[in-house]
Scaffold this motif. Structure first.
Motif, PDB file in Angstrom:
ATOM      1  N   ASP A  80       0.838  -1.212   0.000  1.00 11.00           N
ATOM      2  CA  ASP A  80       0.000   0.000   0.000  1.00 11.00           C
ATOM      3  C   ASP A  80       0.867   1.253   0.000  1.00 11.00           C
ATOM      4  O   ASP A  80       0.577   2.230  -0.707  1.00 11.00           O
ATOM      5  N   TYR A  81       1.931   1.222   0.792  1.00 15.11           N
ATOM      6  CA  TYR A  81       2.836   2.365   0.864  1.00 15.11           C
ATOM      7  C   TYR A  81       3.494   2.621  -0.492  1.00 15.11           C
ATOM      8  O   TYR A  81       3.540   3.758  -0.979  1.00 15.11           O
ATOM      9  N   LEU A  82       3.992   1.551  -1.119  1.00 15.84           N
ATOM     10  CA  LEU A  82       4.669   1.703  -2.413  1.00 15.84           C
ATOM     11  C   LEU A  82       3.719   2.236  -3.483  1.00 15.84           C
ATOM     12  O   LEU A  82       4.111   3.074  -4.314  1.00 15.84           O
ATOM     13  N   GLU A  83       2.480   1.773  -3.470  1.00 19.99           N
ATOM     14  CA  GLU A  83       1.504   2.273  -4.438  1.00 19.99           C
ATOM     15  C   GLU A  83       1.240   3.760  -4.234  1.00 19.99           C
ATOM     16  O   GLU A  83       1.081   4.515  -5.201  1.00 19.99           O
ATOM     17  N   ALA A  84       1.207   4.190  -2.967  1.00 17.94           N
ATOM     18  CA  ALA A  84       1.010   5.617  -2.688  1.00 17.94           C
ATOM     19  C   ALA A  84       2.204   6.435  -3.176  1.00 17.94           C
ATOM     20  O   ALA A  84       2.039   7.523  -3.733  1.00 17.94           O
ATOM     21  N   GLU A  85       3.416   5.911  -2.997  1.00 16.62           N
ATOM     22  CA  GLU A  85       4.610   6.618  -3.463  1.00 16.62           C
ATOM     23  C   GLU A  85       4.641   6.661  -4.995  1.00 16.62           C
ATOM     24  O   GLU A  85       5.067   7.657  -5.586  1.00 16.62           O
ATOM     25  N   GLU A  86       4.163   5.602  -5.642  1.00 10.08           N
ATOM     26  CA  GLU A  86       4.103   5.601  -7.114  1.00 10.08           C
ATOM     27  C   GLU A  86       3.144   6.676  -7.604  1.00 10.08           C
ATOM     28  O   GLU A  86       3.436   7.389  -8.573  1.00 10.08           O
ATOM     29  N   ARG A  87       2.016   6.825  -6.929  1.00 10.70           N
ATOM     30  CA  ARG A  87       1.052   7.861  -7.316  1.00 10.70           C
ATOM     31  C   ARG A  87       1.645   9.263  -7.191  1.00 10.70           C
ATOM     32  O   ARG A  87       1.284  10.180  -7.933  1.00 10.70           O
ATOM     33  N   GLY A 105       4.519   1.831 -12.971  1.00 14.21           N
ATOM     34  CA  GLY A 105       4.459   0.419 -13.330  1.00 14.21           C
ATOM     35  C   GLY A 105       5.169  -0.503 -12.353  1.00 14.21           C
ATOM     36  O   GLY A 105       5.241  -1.713 -12.582  1.00 14.21           O
ATOM     37  N   THR A 106       5.709   0.039 -11.263  1.00 13.20           N
ATOM     38  CA  THR A 106       6.355  -0.808 -10.256  1.00 13.20           C
ATOM     39  C   THR A 106       5.334  -1.796  -9.713  1.00 13.20           C
ATOM     40  O   THR A 106       4.214  -1.413  -9.362  1.00 13.20           O
ATOM     41  N   ASP A 107       5.715  -3.053  -9.645  1.00 17.40           N
ATOM     42  CA  ASP A 107       4.830  -4.089  -9.109  1.00 17.40           C
ATOM     43  C   ASP A 107       4.965  -4.066  -7.580  1.00 17.40           C
ATOM     44  O   ASP A 107       5.758  -4.805  -7.000  1.00 17.40           O
ATOM     45  N   LEU A 124      15.881  -4.100  -4.822  1.00 17.90           N
ATOM     46  CA  LEU A 124      14.446  -4.129  -5.115  1.00 17.90           C
ATOM     47  C   LEU A 124      13.964  -2.865  -5.808  1.00 17.90           C
ATOM     48  O   LEU A 124      13.039  -2.904  -6.622  1.00 17.90           O
ATOM     49  N   LEU A 125      14.601  -1.746  -5.516  1.00 16.90           N
ATOM     50  CA  LEU A 125      14.194  -0.481  -6.128  1.00 16.90           C
ATOM     51  C   LEU A 125      14.979  -0.180  -7.406  1.00 16.90           C
ATOM     52  O   LEU A 125      14.775   0.860  -8.040  1.00 16.90           O
TER      53      LEU A 125
END
Length: 199
Positions: free
Chosen positions: A138-145, A152-154, A191-192
């Motif tokens: 959830d955190y990574l998706e928020a940072e992608e936004r 496109g990061t999975d 990973l990043l």
């Protein structure tokens, strides 16, 4: 030593901390009810007054440390957009690596009854690796936004890789394993997709 009949505040945490100290100093073979209560400075029967036995105690210790890390991972939304993504992930990885260190995690594996209790508690919804993994995704998706993570990061796959690798390290790391921070930083960098800070 606490006087007989006098309540000891936070006795569970006191016993958990004592167990970790015994494990760190003398290893799993030395972990007995007597050693734990002696280290905690309380009456010999105190552990059995709060737990059904040593297996339940070990299971509750591991679950408590998982829950503590899950709470920290659950706070990731508050740091979205702050510091770097790598720094935030390293903080969670370090919390995982140190909250239930290799000795504590390994202890549960050597005690089948404790492992069964842990598995049942996790299946019943106790916070564990799956909870932590979900919070990281959830955190990574928020940072992608926000544009701070490549489009496109999975995120679920990165979260799984992070938690899974840390779980592997917890279960297999030797006593002379490299510094936890260095391991966490190298893992997060891979990973990043960035260069390792310790290459």
């Amino acid at each position: 030593m606490s006087p007989r009949g006098v309540a000891i505040p936070d006795i569970r945490q006191r016993l958990f901390t004592a167990a970790e100290q015994v494990l760190a100093r003398e290893g799993p073979a030395a972990l007995t009810s007597r050693a734990i209560t002696g280290e905690a400075g309380c009456a010999k029967g105190m552990l059995h007054a709060h737990f059904a036995g040593l297996d339940e105690f070990v299971a509750e210790l591991v679950l408590d440390r998982f829950a503590r890390t899950a709470r920290q991972a659950g706070e990731l939304p508050a740091v979205v957009g702050r510091r770097t993504v790598a720094e935030n992930l390293v903080a969670v990885a370090l919390a995982l690596l140190t909250s239930a260190g290799p000795t504590v995690a390994g202890l549960a594996v050597t005690r089948p009854a404790a492992s069964l209790l842990i598995r049942r508690a996790l299946e019943a919804g106790a916070p564990g690796f799956a909870t932590i993994q979900g919070s990281i995704a959830d955190y990574l998706e928020a940072e992608e936004r926000l544009g701070r993570l490549a489009a496109g990061t999975d995120a679920p796959a990165v979260a799984l890789a992070l938690v899974g690798t840390v779980h592997h390290l917890l279960m297999t790391a030797p006593a002379d394993a490299p510094d936890a921070r260095e391991q966490a930083e190298r893992l997060v960098a891979v990973l990043l997709g960035g260069p390792s800070p310790h290459a």
